[in-house]
Design an enzyme around this catalytic site. Structure first.
Site, PDB file in Angstrom:
ATOM      1  N   ASN A  21      15.164  35.947  20.111  1.00 32.34           N
ATOM      2  CA  ASN A  21      14.628  35.098  19.041  1.00 32.34           C
ATOM      3  C   ASN A  21      15.540  33.907  18.783  1.00 32.34           C
ATOM      4  OD1 ASN A  21      15.510  37.806  17.700  1.00 32.34           O
ATOM      5  ND2 ASN A  21      15.446  36.542  15.884  1.00 32.34           N
ATOM      6  N   ASP A  22      16.039  33.712  17.598  1.00 25.43           N
ATOM      7  CA  ASP A  22      16.677  32.445  17.208  1.00 25.43           C
ATOM      8  C   ASP A  22      17.792  31.956  18.148  1.00 25.43           C
ATOM      9  OD1 ASP A  22      15.360  33.616  15.081  1.00 25.43           O
ATOM     10  OD2 ASP A  22      17.020  33.445  13.688  1.00 25.43           O
ATOM     11  N   GLN A  38      19.680  35.319  19.614  1.00 24.40           N
ATOM     12  CA  GLN A  38      19.337  36.654  19.142  1.00 24.40           C
ATOM     13  C   GLN A  38      18.679  37.386  20.305  1.00 24.40           C
ATOM     14  OE1 GLN A  38      19.484  37.648  15.275  1.00 24.40           O
ATOM     15  NE2 GLN A  38      21.206  36.546  16.152  1.00 24.40           N
ATOM     16  N   TRP A  46      11.687  43.049  19.116  1.00 29.49           N
ATOM     17  CA  TRP A  46      12.858  42.799  18.287  1.00 29.49           C
ATOM     18  C   TRP A  46      13.587  44.101  17.960  1.00 29.49           C
ATOM     19  CZ3 TRP A  46      14.779  44.037  13.429  1.00 29.49           C
ATOM     20  CH2 TRP A  46      15.789  43.198  12.932  1.00 29.49           C
ATOM     21  N   THR A  82      21.716  35.712  12.874  1.00 27.20           N
ATOM     22  CA  THR A  82      21.859  34.290  13.198  1.00 27.20           C
ATOM     23  C   THR A  82      23.062  33.609  12.549  1.00 27.20           C
ATOM     24  OG1 THR A  82      19.686  33.812  13.994  1.00 27.20           O
ATOM     25  CG2 THR A  82      20.664  32.106  12.671  1.00 27.20           C
TER      26      THR A  82
HETATM   27  C1  FRU Z   1      14.880  34.364  11.824  1.00 31.58           C
HETATM   28  C2  FRU Z   1      15.689  35.603  11.506  1.00 31.58           C
HETATM   29  C3  FRU Z   1      16.958  35.254  10.755  1.00 31.58           C
HETATM   30  C4  FRU Z   1      17.834  36.428  11.075  1.00 31.58           C
HETATM   31  C5  FRU Z   1      17.468  36.734  12.497  1.00 31.58           C
HETATM   32  C6  FRU Z   1      17.496  38.199  12.853  1.00 31.58           C
HETATM   33  O1  FRU Z   1      14.005  34.549  12.880  1.00 31.58           O
HETATM   34  O2  FRU Z   1      14.905  36.511  10.773  1.00 31.58           O
HETATM   35  O3  FRU Z   1      16.753  35.039   9.385  1.00 31.58           O
HETATM   36  O4  FRU Z   1      19.195  36.134  10.941  1.00 31.58           O
HETATM   37  O5  FRU Z   1      16.154  36.244  12.696  1.00 31.58           O
HETATM   38  O6  FRU Z   1      17.232  38.392  14.226  1.00 31.58           O
END
Ligand code: FRU
Length: 539
Positions: A21-22, A38, A46, A82
């Site tokens: 992800n991020d 991430q 996830w 993140t």
């Molecule tokens: C955004 C988020 C952030 C968090 C991260 C967890 O997509 O929810 O707020 O730090 O992903 O993976």
């Protein structure tokens, strides 16, 4: 399965397998652009969140490195979430990230490179006395995350912003520090907007009003505005606003309250979230990464064995022509992948026409197109259909006097599948024209309800001396579109079943009822980027 294999991208960053992800902590160090992200090392959904790590010399070709940080301490046992990097004037690198603790409390932690003279920054040390920030009184333990890159305040102390929530008001908290281990919360908030919900992945940075170059994060003074961006957990969009930062009170005020964060402009009107910028000190530009999730069902992700992409990095500049928008544009390095090009000039598109473009392979493209709408017809048009809205319209099939017209990507010969990217012009009651830029996924795939079928887009300012223009990057299952030099962007994920491999085609179309459109278009085939593990054992 051939279909799933085709979906994997050729020049977008994605891990070898599993979930991403991020983007996290992007930075440039000793010849390498570093990207952390991430990452779930175990599955295509996830969970078990670690920091994946890759390096590049051009942000297009990438080398995968070992995981940079894994959840192995009480202060991040439920996930290394993140965070952002700050490069101090003496070259030290400070990494602040959110740890989800053993008790599921969101805290901010400090990490730094074990060896700053390692260009690959392979090893990271988590500060022994983490966390360095915990949820303040009045803030829920699960509404406190994603520290920004730090900047220097008016008193010379460093500042960091963290997104949060009070009732339903999304807010940005600010902390200051002199040593990066002791942080003190400042009174009040940098900014907040009622009714917008939790603000994730806040980004806060200066832009030069002249629109010529990027600025380092602490830049402040005449000719500078500040961008505040937040990712809205409630509606999963990245919103930004331009405004004024007051370094004495540490507050930020939007230029236009009606275009405030969470209610005004979006960085991208498609699938685009949790984005983050960094200042590239080599080319003096600000670069934006964004997380592009899948638009299919989780069971398909598990079959593919991977999920999510990073956008092609975009340069961020202030649009000095409108004064209200940012311009987001694919970094110039992506043009190094351009190979065979084909150009079609002044193609006449009569109302209701679809024109095939003979370009060979159409799964990896960079497309630049300009449209001219017959001005005399325009002037004569009386129709006033101002309340156009891409998302609630009938898409590319809905015919108006002055639109839609544009291109069809990832379409097959019989048009059983097609993804239109187009303009729709509406004449306002005051006689002015409003241009909308849209991408219609309703007929993109015969896979039906298993995939995203929405219509995306927004109003885009097209100034008097401008024509509607678009740039479109097609890379298998991702289509990134930019209108008017990047004033409006739409990123979508597309999952055709027929229009794949050799069957994928490109068309021009004009579905307006009342106007001739002339199109000029240039198309490059794109080579694949080189993305593979760093040969660490050969060092
Ligand atoms: C955004 C988020 C952030 C968090 C991260 C967890 O997509 O929810 O707020 O730090 O992903 O993976």
């Amino acid at each position: 399965t051939a279909m799933f294999a085709w979906q994997r991208t050729a020049f977008h960053f994605q891990p070898e397998k599993n979930w991403m992800n991020d983007p996290d902590g992007p930075l440039f160090h000793m010849g390498w652009y570093h990207l952390f992200y991430q990452y779930n090392p175990d599955s295509a959904v996830w969970g078990n969140i670690t920091w994946g790590h890759a390096v590049s010399t051009d942000m297009i070709h990438w080398l995968y490195l070992p995981l940079a940080m894994v959840p192995d301490r009480w202060f991040d046992l439920n996930g290394v979430w993140t965070g952002s990097a700050t490069i101090l004037p003496d070259g030290q690198i400070i990494m602040l990230y959110t740890g989800d603790t053993n008790n599921s409390v969101q805290v901010q932690n400090l990490a730094y490179p074990a060896n700053l003279s390692d260009p690959l920054l392979l090893h990271w040390i988590k500060y022994e006395n983490n966390p360095v920030m915990v949820p303040p009184a009045g803030i829920a333990s699960d509404d406190f995350r994603d520290p920004t890159t730090m900047w220097v305040g008016s008193d010379g102390n460093w500042r960091v912003a963290v997104g949060s929530l009070v009732n339903t008001t999304g807010i940005v908290l600010v902390f200051q520090t002199t040593n990066f281990t002791d942080f003190e919360q400042l009174d009040g908030v940098l900014h907040g907007v009622p009714g917008t919900g939790m603000w994730e992945c806040v980004d806060f940075y200066p832009v030069s009003i002249n629109g010529l170059y990027g600025l380092d994060t602490s830049a402040y003074g005449p000719g500078i505005k500040h961008v505040l961006k937040a990712s809205m957990d409630d509606n999963r969009h990245d919103y930004y606003a331009l405004g004024e930062y007051d370094p004495v009170t540490d507050t930020w005020t939007p230029d236009d309250p009606e275009l405030d964060v969470g209610i005004g402009l979006r960085l991208d009107y498609g699938k685009y979230y949790a984005s983050k910028t960094f200042y590239d000190q080599v080319k003096k530009r600000r670069i934006l990464y964004g997380w592009i999730s899948e638009g299919d069902v989780e069971s398909d992700d598990l079959k593919k064995g991977w999920a999510s992409l990073q956008s092609i990095p975009r340069t961020v500049l202030h649009d000095n022509k409108t004064g209200t928008h940012l311009l987001l544009w694919p970094i110039e390095e992506v043009e190094s992948l351009r190979t065979n090009s084909t150009e079609f000039e002044d193609v006449l598109l009569e109302p209701g026409s679809v024109v095939p473009l003979d370009i060979g392979s159409a799964s990896q493209l960079d497309i630049v197109a300009e449209f001219e709408v017959d001005n005399e017809t325009l002037e004569a048009m009386v129709e006033a259909d101002v309340i156009y809205n891409c998302s609630t319209s009938a898409g590319a099939a809905g015919r108006g006097a002055l639109g839609p017209f544009g291109i069809l990507v990832l379409a097959d010969d019989t048009l059983s599948e097609l993804t239109p990217i187009y303009f729709y012009i509406a004449k306002d009651t005051d006689g002015s024209y409003k241009t909308f830029f849209c991408t219609d996924l309703s007929r993109s795939s015969l896979a039906g309800d298993d995939v995203d079928q929405r219509i995306y887009g927004s109003l885009v300012p097209v100034l008097d001396d401008e024509k509607p223009t678009m740039r479109v990057l097609v890379d298998h299952s991702i289509v990134e579109s930019f209108s008017q030099e990047g004033r409006a962007c739409i990123t979508t994920r597309v999952y055709p079943t027929e229009a794949i491999y050799g069957a994928a085609r490109l068309f021009l179309f004009n579905n307006a009822t009342g106007v001739n459109v002339t199109a000029s278009i240039k198309i490059w085939e794109m080579a694949s980027a080189d993305i593979h593990p760093y040969p660490l054992d050969q060092q």
